[in-house]
Design a protein around this motif. Structure first.
Motif, PDB file in Angstrom:
ATOM      1  N   GLN A  58       0.195   8.332 -13.732  1.00 27.50           N
ATOM      2  CA  GLN A  58       1.035   8.696 -12.605  1.00 27.50           C
ATOM      3  C   GLN A  58       0.610   7.938 -11.350  1.00 27.50           C
ATOM      4  OE1 GLN A  58       3.604  10.511 -13.030  1.00 27.50           O
ATOM      5  NE2 GLN A  58       3.140  11.115 -15.125  1.00 27.50           N
TER       6      GLN A  58
ATOM      7  N   SER B 128       5.121   7.958  -7.157  1.00 26.89           N
ATOM      8  CA  SER B 128       5.996   8.781  -7.996  1.00 26.89           C
ATOM      9  C   SER B 128       5.548  10.228  -7.988  1.00 26.89           C
ATOM     10  CB  SER B 128       6.007   8.244  -9.432  1.00 26.89           C
ATOM     11  OG  SER B 128       4.722   8.316 -10.000  1.00 26.89           O
TER      12      SER B 128
ATOM     13  N   SER C  15       6.664  12.286  -4.922  1.00 23.41           N
ATOM     14  CA  SER C  15       8.078  12.634  -4.852  1.00 23.41           C
ATOM     15  C   SER C  15       8.440  13.770  -5.804  1.00 23.41           C
ATOM     16  CB  SER C  15       8.936  11.406  -5.188  1.00 23.41           C
ATOM     17  OG  SER C  15       8.672  10.966  -6.505  1.00 23.41           O
ATOM     18  N   SER C  16       7.524  14.113  -6.706  1.00 22.62           N
ATOM     19  CA  SER C  16       7.856  15.128  -7.703  1.00 22.62           C
ATOM     20  C   SER C  16       6.998  16.379  -7.610  1.00 22.62           C
ATOM     21  CB  SER C  16       7.725  14.531  -9.111  1.00 22.62           C
ATOM     22  OG  SER C  16       6.419  14.068  -9.339  1.00 22.62           O
ATOM     23  N   VAL C  17       6.089  16.438  -6.641  1.00 21.26           N
ATOM     24  CA  VAL C  17       5.256  17.625  -6.484  1.00 21.26           C
ATOM     25  C   VAL C  17       5.497  18.253  -5.120  1.00 21.26           C
ATOM     26  CG1 VAL C  17       3.479  16.735  -8.022  1.00 21.26           C
ATOM     27  CG2 VAL C  17       3.296  16.301  -5.587  1.00 21.26           C
ATOM     28  N   ASN C  18       5.143  19.506  -5.037  1.00 21.74           N
ATOM     29  CA  ASN C  18       5.325  20.269  -3.807  1.00 21.74           C
ATOM     30  C   ASN C  18       4.019  20.219  -3.008  1.00 21.74           C
ATOM     31  OD1 ASN C  18       5.662  22.212  -1.811  1.00 21.74           O
ATOM     32  ND2 ASN C  18       6.892  23.539  -3.133  1.00 21.74           N
TER      33      ASN C  18
ATOM     34  N   GLN D  70      -0.440  15.571  -9.940  1.00 15.93           N
ATOM     35  CA  GLN D  70       0.748  16.420 -10.069  1.00 15.93           C
ATOM     36  C   GLN D  70       0.384  17.874 -10.368  1.00 15.93           C
ATOM     37  OE1 GLN D  70       3.193  13.933 -12.905  1.00 15.93           O
ATOM     38  NE2 GLN D  70       4.603  13.925 -11.170  1.00 15.93           N
TER      39      GLN D  70
END
Length: 248
Positions: free
Chosen positions: A40, A44, A47-50, A121
């Protein structure tokens, strides 16, 4: 462009069986999971984790006086949430190493936590808990493990001290190296530290710490050790003398 031949059905079935067999291996599955996390990229991942959720997780373990760091008290609280023992389970050190708690001994900054968890992540405590089984250092190759081993020394330093007390070294070395090197080597080295009268070994340097790992991996038979030709620290010479005298 030339056309590639399609594999015949027998080779296809054979390779399929091999793939099926390897995919059912717990070690293979675990290594695949670790590679997945490692691939990872930070862009990227971010943009996909809080990241707000990651920050809130840190709030729960943050120091009362300085909310931008967490000390061993907060790390122990994290261990409670993950159901691991901070004194007996080496995976807490692997976790801190993976996250990147490198700025100061015995603490982690909010910035390190957010950066590490974003890259990995991990934005929920349940995700970290599910990740813990893959932190077994037994899956690490030599170079990766050596980096972890070095981190364990650095993270456990106190204040500005660049050395560790031998009592702490004895505890740490058994925690980190258990299963990695021969048990008898571990036991005799710890006994050497406990019984030596040489004040020079009251505190252990990073070079001595690293040398014991390298020596243990490179020299399995103490009878083959040649003190005159060795380039190891004096600590290793003295340990070998002690260990071989026990065998006589």
């Amino acid at each position: 462009m030339s056309k590639r031949k399609l594999p015949n059905s027998s080779s296809t079935n054979s390779s399929s069986k091999r793939r099926s067999s390897s995919s059912n291996s717990p070690i293979t599955n675990n290594m695949s999971m670790r590679k997945k996390w490692g691939r990872q990229s930070s862009s990227s991942a971010s943009s996909s984790v809080n990241t707000d959720a990651i920050g809130r997780m840190f709030d729960e373990i943050a120091d009362v006086d300085d909310p931008n760091i967490t000390t061993m008290e907060g790390i122990c609280k994290l261990c409670e949430q993950l159901n691991i023992d901070p004194l007996e389970d080496v995976r807490v050190l692997v976790l801190l190493h993976k996250i990147g708690a490198n700025s100061k001994p015995a603490q982690m900054t909010r910035k390190e936590w957010i950066s590490g968890c974003t890259t990995l992540q991990l934005d929920q405590i349940d995700k970290i808990r599910a990740w813990v089984p893959g932190l077994d250092p037994g899956f690490m190759e030599r170079t990766e493990f050596r980096n972890l081993y070095k981190f364990c020394f650095q993270f456990n330093r106190q204040g500005t001290h660049k050395t560790l007390e031998k009592d702490l070294v004895e505890m740490l070395i058994q925690l980190v190296l258990k299963g990695r090197i021969d048990n008898q080597r571990l036991e005799t080295f710890c006994k050497f530290l406990r019984t030596t009268k040489d004040n020079a070994y009251d505190r252990i340097t990073l070079d001595q710490w690293m040398s014991f790992l390298d020596f243990s991996l490179d020299c399995s038979d103490l009878n083959e050790y040649d003190e005159e030709c060795s380039a190891w620290p004096v600590l290793i010479d003295d340990y070998v003398d002690f260990a071989t005298s026990m065998e006589e």
